[in-house]
Design a protein around this motif. Structure first.
Motif, PDB file in Angstrom:
ATOM      1  N   UNK A   1       0.827  -1.203   0.000  1.00 58.64           N
ATOM      2  CA  UNK A   1       0.000   0.000   0.000  1.00 58.64           C
ATOM      3  C   UNK A   1       0.861   1.252   0.000  1.00 58.64           C
ATOM      4  N   UNK A   2       1.877   1.207   0.849  1.00 53.88           N
ATOM      5  CA  UNK A   2       2.691   2.406   0.975  1.00 53.88           C
ATOM      6  C   UNK A   2       3.451   2.678  -0.307  1.00 53.88           C
TER       7      UNK A   2
ATOM      8  N   UNK B   1       9.919   3.113  -4.595  1.00 51.97           N
ATOM      9  CA  UNK B   1       8.616   2.429  -4.534  1.00 51.97           C
ATOM     10  C   UNK B   1       8.559   1.169  -5.377  1.00 51.97           C
ATOM     11  N   UNK B   2       9.214   1.188  -6.517  1.00 46.54           N
ATOM     12  CA  UNK B   2       9.162  -0.022  -7.352  1.00 46.54           C
ATOM     13  C   UNK B   2       9.834  -1.176  -6.634  1.00 46.54           C
ATOM     14  N   UNK B   3      10.974  -0.886  -6.042  1.00 43.72           N
ATOM     15  CA  UNK B   3      11.671  -1.931  -5.294  1.00 43.72           C
ATOM     16  C   UNK B   3      10.771  -2.487  -4.205  1.00 43.72           C
ATOM     17  N   UNK B   4      10.153  -1.583  -3.461  1.00 43.48           N
ATOM     18  CA  UNK B   4       9.363  -2.090  -2.333  1.00 43.48           C
ATOM     19  C   UNK B   4       8.131  -2.842  -2.835  1.00 43.48           C
ATOM     20  N   UNK B   5       7.599  -2.398  -3.951  1.00 44.47           N
ATOM     21  CA  UNK B   5       6.469  -3.113  -4.549  1.00 44.47           C
ATOM     22  C   UNK B   5       6.874  -4.544  -4.877  1.00 44.47           C
ATOM     23  N   UNK B   6       8.004  -4.626  -5.520  1.00 43.81           N
ATOM     24  CA  UNK B   6       8.542  -5.910  -5.933  1.00 43.81           C
ATOM     25  C   UNK B   6       8.751  -6.811  -4.715  1.00 43.81           C
ATOM     26  N   UNK B   7       9.343  -6.206  -3.705  1.00 42.65           N
ATOM     27  CA  UNK B   7       9.648  -6.989  -2.504  1.00 42.65           C
ATOM     28  C   UNK B   7       8.364  -7.478  -1.849  1.00 42.65           C
TER      29      UNK B   7
ATOM     30  N   UNK C   1      -7.422  13.671   1.562  1.00 38.19           N
ATOM     31  CA  UNK C   1      -6.598  12.492   1.821  1.00 38.19           C
ATOM     32  C   UNK C   1      -7.160  11.654   2.972  1.00 38.19           C
ATOM     33  N   UNK C   2      -7.716  12.354   3.940  1.00 34.93           N
ATOM     34  CA  UNK C   2      -8.256  11.658   5.106  1.00 34.93           C
ATOM     35  C   UNK C   2      -9.338  10.671   4.717  1.00 34.93           C
ATOM     36  N   UNK C   3     -10.228  11.133   3.872  1.00 36.68           N
ATOM     37  CA  UNK C   3     -11.317  10.263   3.449  1.00 36.68           C
ATOM     38  C   UNK C   3     -10.790   9.062   2.685  1.00 36.68           C
ATOM     39  N   UNK C   4      -9.835   9.324   1.823  1.00 33.44           N
ATOM     40  CA  UNK C   4      -9.301   8.213   1.028  1.00 33.44           C
ATOM     41  C   UNK C   4      -8.655   7.178   1.939  1.00 33.44           C
ATOM     42  N   UNK C   5      -7.858   7.658   2.872  1.00 39.78           N
ATOM     43  CA  UNK C   5      -7.181   6.688   3.744  1.00 39.78           C
ATOM     44  C   UNK C   5      -8.202   5.959   4.607  1.00 39.78           C
ATOM     45  N   UNK C   6      -9.241   6.674   4.997  1.00 42.11           N
ATOM     46  CA  UNK C   6     -10.267   6.006   5.788  1.00 42.11           C
ATOM     47  C   UNK C   6     -10.975   4.932   4.968  1.00 42.11           C
TER      48      UNK C   6
END
Lengths: 783, 396
Positions: free
Chosen positions: A501-502, A641-647, B62-67
């Motif tokens: 997600x991140x 981000x690509x690396x972490x996605x992959x991982x 952003x708050x709504x999306x994360x929620x």
């Protein structure tokens, strides 16, 4: 100070622990607590008064006042038997001793301040006697008491060493300065001769006088019986000690000029101290220890006293209470306060713990499970089994034992070493982070700590797996391993999800990353994790080889790490499958089942979970390093981000087989690697002479080396059951089932059942169905 | 010779048809009350999350999306519960000889674990925020959290009803599998209250002893005492040998899902309270304190569920049988001809289905059949529905 001979006399003779209902005790407990709080208040008050009044005068006034009140209440002369001359002499000795102890106690109070005095001096006899018993005799009463004693000693040491009391340090600068009397001067020089500050000296003094007090109480018990009751003794004792102190007081007041301007303003505080510290406390303690057991009374009292002392120490210096005090206090005094320090807090906590442990009655012989009632109606207890195992264990021995257990076996040893390495790295990181005040390092350290939790879980599971089966967990704890693997896998999945997600959010909006700090730390982490991978994969391939004797081409050392995880999985399947195919003979499969049992340490679910966790960490560090390099060299912010996605995807994929296997075991699947053997075994069972059919064959893997199974057999009525059971057991044992139960049924059995149950119809219907099926079976056999 | 076991599966066409499969799943979801409730609530939750997401994207908050993402994550719990309730009704096959009933325990366990994770994360975040309270924009918080609260309240309501429904539904069916079910009175009544509220775990743990004892000698009708249908500690109450695997009440699922929803509700309540506090009094510390409290609450309320499901997964002797079993052993050993009782294993397959295995050492001249049936009778009364007794003759 307060005397309480009665406590021991009155309740020491109680047999066993008769638990009185709590509701009746509540008011005594409340009373006790109130009296203790008042006492703490009185001690604080007397500390303030002692700044202006000379200690001997102070004690004289206390003794005199309490003697007057006690004489009024107890009437020691008009009631009871006449006291002989010899007893008067004993009483005199007793009074002198009690004077000395009071002097020491209050002198310690002037040195250490009220809080520390309360902590050190106000332990009940039970606690101190238990402490001394632990320290100086062998029959201390078990590890719990030892722990309590250790807590006590730690608390004293805390007060001695870690209690930085600045104000007292100032006072300690002039140990030979002006003092009020020869006695205090002598004590001061003695203390300074020992080379410690006043305040520390006070601690030693208080501990010594505490021991003296207890010894004195114990010794004077006989006297109290002779005199006729503790209360009478107490009253007389106060009177006599007041008389003993009288000449000294006269001499003192003649030689030194008093600092007190108006004695009248001190009347109220003195009355309060006399009431709370001496009279009320004595009576309440006597009542409470008569109504409750002494240990319990001591426990509650100590806790209430210490807590209230802590609270008071906090608020006594408060402006509001200052103001309140000034109303009843000579206004000219400069209050030198004893500050509350961390050391005092810690020691207070330790004192509370130690007094509650030491005051708790030793539970030996008290526990037992109620088995039932004898024909006469007396309860029967069982002292075997569980009751004996529940004795509290000594902490050092426990640690030693579990360490030994950990080091005994290969995989737990591996996990343990790696855990140590990981923890060491984490702490280095944390220290360095705190030192250089870098938030990144600290947060990474915490992340590492979090990772360690997975390792700890694995270690714990590896330990627990080897616990013996108990009555409750009748198959043993082998499943912990699978559960731990499962939890680790789930954990990893959640982590992968979050990382995913991140990285998606970062992919949309790449943040600017500060890359300076990352590299050394992640390289360090990578190294640590690589060590871990080597260790675990070594364990893995090792176990693999010992497990399968046929050559198995199992050498994926140079592979990438994700391959490893899969490899382990594939190995266990391939190995078994191959075995099953060439092991049709019962001998071969028998050997197989066995080797699997012993080779369970090779790659069980637990180890796989831990391994995957370490692997995920490694991948994370690799990803960080790669992305750092990419960002530095080429300025590709998107690389991170690509690396972490992959991982994340890699972790996710590598966890799935583990989760699948664990789920299958938890859902009681027939072990896939034994399925073929089992099927052929079932076929064989059907061919046994006399067996009509079988029903409900359930086989499931309980843990790495336990496969349990149950089966119902229908047999002809004229066959010897025993022989068939043995045959079936042997056949299934060859197929790997080592915890089997076979139920043999003959037709009469169903008739019995139908007669037994009240729900006659359904069972009868069932029986008939079975019967018809059996006829069918018979038919097939005849055909 | 005819084949003795008939396997339907082998002759089925293995053609993969998505539509058929989907409709099959759909039908099986709708067939059972529990899974139907779960499904509807899932739909409600999902639609709410989508509304939130679109609105968030539209208004660029952003708050709504994360929620909304948080809502999606929550939906996984529901999804797990739903999947488990479907899976647990799958027929048993050769590989899974007990069927898939354990899925419900597993689902409860997984849900509990997730909740623990969530609580842990919330707690750590709360601590972090307590140290340095961030500036929270509380203008948009209130409506969203109120809406979330409403949705979750609906959920709680539905599942309370679901609990009732399921307890009713249970009574009717389920006497087809075993030999001895249905024979005795059938007071299976732990529906209603107890898996819905937190009291539910009181039922399974603490409730046992006190309850069983205080009602000793009764014929063990759980009815009157709301949550405590489990009064079968006494050997002579016969009220729980009833439902078959496959139609389980899926108590663990419900408990897990319900805990999850309650946790969410608590979260919304906390957010609302802290938003109000922040708006009225500018108490910025209210937010982290609320979240910490909620995390603690969640953690504490999940522990019994986890404990129970771990116990089941580890083949623990069922806690509800703890008191009955020693007496049963004693009675079995007193049977004529029984020398000894060895290797007693008793465990829970899924909610209220207990399985036991025993080995009896009997005298050579003993009547094995009589002993077998007596043993079965004794343990059936205690509530063990599937019993395997292996009788071994002692060597003379």
């Amino acid at each position: 100070m307060e005397d309480k001979y009665s406590s021991n006399v009155l309740s020491g003779s109680k047999l066993g622990m008769v638990e009185v209902p709590d509701s009746r005790l509540t008011r005594y407990i409340v009373l006790l607590i109130i009296s203790k709080v008042l006492k703490a208040l009185g001690i604080f008050e007397s500390y303030d008064i002692l700044k202006v009044v000379h200690i001997v005068q102070f004690i004289f006034i206390l003794k005199l006042g309490s003697a007057v009140i006690l004489l009024f209440f107890q009437k020691p002369f008009s009631s009871g038997k006449v006291i002989s001359k010899r007893q008067w002499i004993k009483l005199l000795k007793h009074a002198i001793f009690s004077c000395v102890i009071s002097l020491l106690g209050f002198f310690g109070l002037t040195l250490c301040g009220p809080l520390r005095t309360l902590l050190l001096f106000e332990h009940s006899d039970v606690v101190v006697i238990a402490l001394l018993g632990v320290l100086f005799t062998n029959s201390g009463g078990g590890p719990a008491k030892t722990r309590g004693a250790a807590f006590f000693i730690i608390a004293v040491i805390c007060l001695l060493l870690f209690d930085n009391d600045d104000l007292m340090a100032k006072m300690a600068e002039h140990p030979e300065g002006h003092h009020d009397s020869a006695l205090t001067h002598f004590l001061h020089t003695a203390i300074s001769f020992l080379g410690v500050a006043d305040h520390k000296g006070g601690v030693v003094l208080l501990v010594a006088s505490l021991c003296l007090k207890v010894a004195f109480h114990t010794a004077s018990r006989k006297l109290s019986v002779e005199i006729g009751g503790a209360k009478r003794l107490y009253a007389l004792d106060n009177l006599v000690s007041a008389m003993v102190l009288l000449p000294w007081v006269i001499v003192l007041s003649a030689t030194t000029e008093s600092k007190v301007e108006s004695w009248s303003s001190l009347i109220l505080p003195f009355a309060m101290i006399i009431f709370s510290v001496i009279i009320l406390e004595f009576y309440v303690e006597a009542i409470c220890s008569a109504k409750m057991e002494t240990p319990r009374c001591a426990r509650y009292g100590a806790i209430a006293l210490f807590l209230s002392a802590l609270l008071l120490a906090n608020f006594w210096t408060h402006p509001l209470t200052d103001q309140l005090r000034s109303m009843s206090k000579p206004p000219q005094q400069v209050s030198t306060e004893h500050v509350l320090s961390g050391g005092v807090l810690v020691s207070a906590v330790f004192f509370i713990m130690s007094s509650s442990i030491l005051a708790s009655p030793s539970k030996k012989g008290q526990k037992g499970t109620l088995v039932g009632y004898s024909p006469e109606g007396t309860p029967l207890y069982n002292f075997m089994g569980d009751a004996l195992q529940h004795t509290s264990q000594s902490l050092p021995r426990f640690i030693k034992d579990s360490l030994k257990q950990i080091l005994e076996e290969y995989d737990s040893r591996q996990i343990f070493y790696f855990l140590c390495l990981n923890l060491a790295f984490t702490f280095v990181e944390l220290f360095y982070g705190v030192w250089t005040n870098s938030l990144g390092l600290i947060s990474d350290g915490f992340h590492m700590l979090f990772d360690c939790s997975a390792l700890v879980l694995g270690l714990f599971a590896a330990l627990m797996t080897r616990w013996k089966a108990t009555r409750i967990f009748s198959y043993g704890y082998g499943r912990v391993e699978i559960l731990s693997g499962f939890i680790n896998g789930l954990f990893l999945m959640v982590i992968a999800f979050f990382v995913f997600m991140e990285s998606v959010t970062r992919l949309l909006d790449p943040p600017n990353i500060n890359t300076d700090m990352l590299t050394p730390v992640s390289v360090g982490g990578l190294l640590v994790n690589l060590v871990g991978i080597c260790a675990f994969s070594h364990a893995h391939s090792h176990g693999g080889k010992s497990c399968s004797s046929h050559d198995h081409g199992h050498s994926h050392h140079g592979h990438s790490h994700s391959e490893h995880g899969h490899g382990g999985h594939g190995h266990s399947h391939g190995g078994h499958g191959g075995h099953g195919s060439h092991g049709h003979g019962s001998h071969g499969s028998h050997g197989h089942g066995h080797s699997h049992g012993s080779g369970g340490g090779g790659m069980n679910a637990n180890m796989r979970g831990v391994f995957l966790h370490v692997l995920a960490d490694t991948l994370g560090s690799v990803g960080v390093i790669i992305s750092t390099i990419l960002i530095r060299q080429f300025g590709w912010l998107i690389a991170d981000p690509i690396c972490s996605l992959f991982i994340a995807v890699l972790i996710f994929l590598s966890v799935i087989p583990l989760l699948k296997d664990a789920c299958e075991v938890l859902l009681l699947r027939t072990p896939p690697e034994n399925e073929k053997d089992l099927n052929s075994a079932l076929e064989k069972i059907e061919k046994i002479e006399g067996v009509l059919s079988y029903r409900d064959p359930h086989f499931w893997r309980h843990s790495a080396n336990v496969i349990a199974g149950t089966i119902h057999l229908q047999i002809m009525s004229d066959v010897v059951e025993q022989r068939i059971v043995q045959q079936v057991t042997a056949i299934l044992k060859d197929a790997g089932v080592n915890n089997l139960s076979v139920q043999v049924e003959k037709e009469a059995y169903f008739q019995h059942m139908s007669g037994l149950s009240t729900g006659f119809h359904e069972v009868l219907a069932m029986t008939q169905q079975m019967e018809s099926m059996k006829y069918l079976n018979d038919g097939t056999r005849i055909l | 010779m005819l084949p003795l076991s008939i396997k339907d599966d082998e002759y089925k066409p293995t053609k993969f048809n998505l539509v058929v499969k989907l409709s099959g799943w759909f039908r099986s979801i709708l067939a059972d009350k529990t899974s139907r409730n779960l499904f509807f609530f899932l739909c409600l939750n999902l639609s709410f999350a989508f509304v939130e997401l679109t609105y968030g994207i539209w208004s660029n908050s952003l708050g709504l999306i994360s929620d909304s993402f948080h809502m999606f994550f929550d939906c996984t719990a529901l999804l797990a519960g739903l999947a488990a309730s479907v899976i647990s009704r799958w027929r048993s096959n050769d590989s899974f000889s007990y069927g898939y009933v354990r899925a419900e325990v597993l689902a409860g366990f997984v849900n509990g674990l997730f909740l623990i994770f969530t609580a842990f994360f919330i707690f750590s975040e709360g601590v972090e925020r307590a140290l340095e309270p961030p500036d929270v924009h509380h203008d948009r918080l209130l409506p969203v959290s109120v809406a979330g609260l409403l949705v979750n309240l609906v959920g709680i309501f539905v599942f309370q009803h679901g609990g009732h429904g399921h307890s009713h539904g249970d009574e009717g069916h389920g006497h087809s599998h075993s030999l001895f079910n249905g024979s005795l009175n059938h007071g299976h009544s732990h529906g209603g209250g107890h898996q819905d509220k937190h009291g539910g775990h009181g039922h399974s743990h603490g409730g046992h002893d006190g309850h069983g004892h205080s009602h000793g000698g009764h014929d063990g009708h759980g009815h009157s005492h709301g949550g405590h249908g489990h009064s079968h500690d006494e050997p002579d109450c016969h009220n729980e040998l009833q439902h078959t695997p496959g139609k389980g009440s899926s108590k663990q699922i419900l408990q897990g899902v319900l805990l999850h929803i309650i946790a969410d509700t608590l979260g919304s309540v906390g957010v609302i309270i802290s938003a109000l506090l922040m708006q009225k009094y500018d108490l910025m510390i209210a937010d982290p304190i609320c979240s910490m409290l909620i995390a603690l609450l969640i953690g504490v309320s999940v522990v019994p569920l986890l404990k129970e499901s771990i116990g089941i997964l580890m083949q623990r002797t069922p806690p509800s049988l703890d008191h009955a079993l020693p007496e049963c052993y004693q009675r079995v050993q007193q049977l004529q001809g029984v020398y000894n009782l060895q290797e007693p294993h008793f465990w829970t397959l899924c909610t209220d289905v207990y399985i036991g295995t025993l080995k009896l050492l009997v005298a050579p001249d003993a009547d094995a059949r009589w002993i077998l049936s007596q043993t079965h009778g004794i343990f059936t009364q205690a509530g063990v529905r599937q019993l395997y007794v292996q009788i071994e003759t002692a060597a003379m």
